[in-house]
Design a protein around this motif. Sequence first.
Motif, PDB file in Angstrom:
ATOM      1  N   LEU A 196       0.857  -1.184   0.000  1.00 39.62           N
ATOM      2  CA  LEU A 196       0.000   0.000   0.000  1.00 39.62           C
ATOM      3  C   LEU A 196       0.893   1.235   0.000  1.00 39.62           C
ATOM      4  O   LEU A 196       1.770   1.371   0.863  1.00 39.62           O
ATOM      5  N   GLU A 197       0.681   2.121  -0.960  1.00 39.91           N
ATOM      6  CA  GLU A 197       1.456   3.361  -1.030  1.00 39.91           C
ATOM      7  C   GLU A 197       0.643   4.515  -0.463  1.00 39.91           C
ATOM      8  O   GLU A 197      -0.521   4.710  -0.836  1.00 39.91           O
ATOM      9  N   VAL A 198       1.248   5.265   0.429  1.00 42.71           N
ATOM     10  CA  VAL A 198       0.632   6.458   0.995  1.00 42.71           C
ATOM     11  C   VAL A 198       1.495   7.645   0.598  1.00 42.71           C
ATOM     12  O   VAL A 198       2.649   7.748   1.008  1.00 42.71           O
ATOM     13  N   SER A 199       0.942   8.538  -0.212  1.00 48.00           N
ATOM     14  CA  SER A 199       1.699   9.675  -0.711  1.00 48.00           C
ATOM     15  C   SER A 199       1.461  10.890   0.179  1.00 48.00           C
ATOM     16  O   SER A 199       0.310  11.290   0.402  1.00 48.00           O
ATOM     17  N   LEU A 200       2.550  11.481   0.686  1.00 46.44           N
ATOM     18  CA  LEU A 200       2.445  12.664   1.544  1.00 46.44           C
ATOM     19  C   LEU A 200       2.379  13.926   0.681  1.00 46.44           C
ATOM     20  O   LEU A 200       3.215  14.112  -0.200  1.00 46.44           O
TER      21      LEU A 200
END
Length: 465
Positions: A334-338
């Motif tokens: 899972l990628e979480v982009s800030l």
Amino acid sequence: MTPKSANQSSEERANGDLAWPDLARSSILIVDDEPGMRSFLVRALRPRCKVVEAAADTIEAEQHLTERHFDIVIVDNVLPGKSGIAWLEDQRRGGVLADFILITAYADLDSAIGAIRAGAADFLLKPFRTNQLLAAISRCLERGRLRRENAILRHELHGSGAPAALRDRLTGSSRAIQATKDLIAKVAPLPSSVLFTGESGSGKEVAARSLHALSARASHPFIPINCAAVPSELIDVELFGSLKGTFSGANSSRQGLVAYAEGGTLLFDEVADLPLALQGKLLRMLEDRRIRPVGADREIPIDVRFIFSTNKNLVAEVKNGTFRSDLYYRINVLEVSLPRLHDRGADVLELAAGFMRELGLQLGLQPIPIDERIRAYLQSYSWPGNVRELHNYVERSLILGHFPTQLERLESLSDPRSRLLSEVERRHILAVLRETGGDRERAATILGISRKTIDRKCSSWNVSA
């Protein structure tokens, strides 16, 4: 026949659990061929500890050690075919660094000296009472906790790039950051790996800490590892630990950061900077959930949640051959982009106010009012260094006692004629270097980046001083 040591006073039964609170999170392995003693130890510990396993011989015990991590191993010195001391020495050579408590019915000096030399943490003489056993275990757990906290503190002091102020929570109420918070809250209870992406200084480590704090592992350690800052020749020892005598200067065995994170969370910050050879070791660790300390004969199991972050495009890194494709697919569950600070609207004002309060307390300095002129500037400036740049700007303002006259210089960095982020970054780093008289160590501290990063940047810009 019930052993003498099974006798326990009503006072011990009533107060024992309160006297040794660390027991509730401990995992303990009992190795004793006598059924009565084994049964007593299990009855005394199982209601108080998280995990208690028992083995009648060393073969069964080694199977347990292969399957899971134990904080403490309680072993009888008289075992079929091999003494407890000899077996302890075997386990140390194999890489098992748990604390061992040796129990024996024979109180001779040679046995006590042999146990200490072999690496036993404590020595109990039969018959012993339940509270003596609990006290010995408690001493081991306390020593282990102090070792772990000291190691983590030393690592944090040298490695963590997140500002201490507000670092354990994501601050802001903008739509962009709220979406990030919601996603973190959704994935936090799950065991899945998470990849945080975003520009340098955007708060990836803070987001990772927030995820850890919301997870079931929150009471266990959170350890960030800056892959760009640890020398490649030391990273094996730093991560996996090493045994005594493995190399010159290894005067004692030491646990690595992975072992210290047992039960908790490990963040591989800037994972794209990990050398290719170590990427393979990381992949094996993720797949097998085992590590091999440097110099050990075998692998040991671990229970750690892995989180990753990077400011690079990993797809591009895979294409140019600097990042393994199998590792990329393994960590990108899972990628979480800030979001960039510039895209977070009024969050910059909330962050600046929080940094002003926290840093004022840390530095013992009077907070500076943020007037309308500064509020307008904070919201209009592009913040190429994101939250880290804002933090450092507030800290410099506090030290100077006013918002610096370099405001115009900072504004010039966002001149429309210099829209390339690389050019903005170059001008900003060189400006800070000029302020520090070329002191790269001080400049790195002000900018919130590593000295190694400044050296690399200056080399690429042909800047020698």
